[in-house]
Design a protein around this motif. Sequence first.
Motif: not given
Ligand code: FUB
Length: 339
Positions: A32, A47, A63, A65, A100-101, A151-152, A239-240, A288, A290, A305, A316
């Motif tokens: 991301d 991320s 995911f 993180m 996340w991102a 998100i994002d 998303e993204a 994904t 992004h 990515h 990723r």
């Molecule tokens: O990295 C976690 C999530 O995966 C991101 O927030 C989304 O956009 C997707 O890439």
Amino acid sequence: ATTAEQNTSASADSADAKYLSQPLVRDMYTADPSAHVFNGKIYIYPSHDIDAGTPENDNGDHFDMRDYHVFSMDSVNGKVTDHGVALDVKDVKWAARQMWAPDAAYKNGKYYFYFPAKDPQNVFRIGVATSTSPTGPFKPEPTPIAGSYSIDPAVYTDEDGTSYMYFGGIWGGQLQRWATGKYDSTAAPEPTTGNALLPKMAKMRADMLGFDGPVKDVQLLDKNGKPFPASDHERRFFEAAWVHKYNGKYYFSYSTGDTHNIAYAIGDSPAGPFTYQGVILKPVQGWTNHHSIVESNGKWYLFYHDTQLSNKTYLRNIKVTELTHNPDGTIQTINPLKS
Ligand code: FUB
């Protein structure tokens, strides 16, 4: 090297050759990538993927993180520097998991780092943290941005100095849970009839720590001026979000999620409406897709990515390749694999 080692590296090289570009970072997993040029230098805010052992599901719980690193480069082909941990979930009072991102912005001598994370009730919110350096460490605000959800975050600052946050993601990103304005944990991942859900945007306050006014829909329209039906998974927003400006036009780009493209739409104002144009990046290896788009030294670049280093969808690696605007303002489609 022994012959065996030579053979191994020869086959690794030919396997790598099928990708349009190679990973920018190899000693950790990154995804991301939100890239910005601050003071003539490229900074990447990705991320930081880890193998947390969380089982895979459609909500993206794998995911999982826990922190962020910032990377910098003097130029696109230059050395990539890892500036270490910029923000850790343990230092964010309101956040529990799933960093996340993210994105970052600069205003009046300060750098602002925006990040989504789940709170202890498993609701995604968007937080902000500040630093006097583009590489952090960033000091988080004690609460998420009031009125933020999903998100994002992607923050675009226009030439007049006004900043806007674009955000949202369906399925695991929970955007659908806010369709009535109130959080509804029972909402289906997305509608199956009617119009597709739309990404969100809000003007940022001058202090960049909160929204100045209401959260609004980002109108995404087809070339006949019609919104996308929910069934149009090839083109609807997933998303993204990312916004860049080119030749006076605003470009809103985004992932189509389960159809795995980065698509884009063009508008005359940062608030839209944006008219769909096509695909910037075809599906990458991994679920994904992004990206971010940035100009550096007169050229435009797509940061994105894939899963070249791991072949695991949640581990990723970030990459970069040149992006070309055609004379009519459309963008040339990029295939992440050499054909
Ligand atoms: O990295 C976690 C999530 O995966 C991101 O927030 C989304 O956009 C997707 O890439």
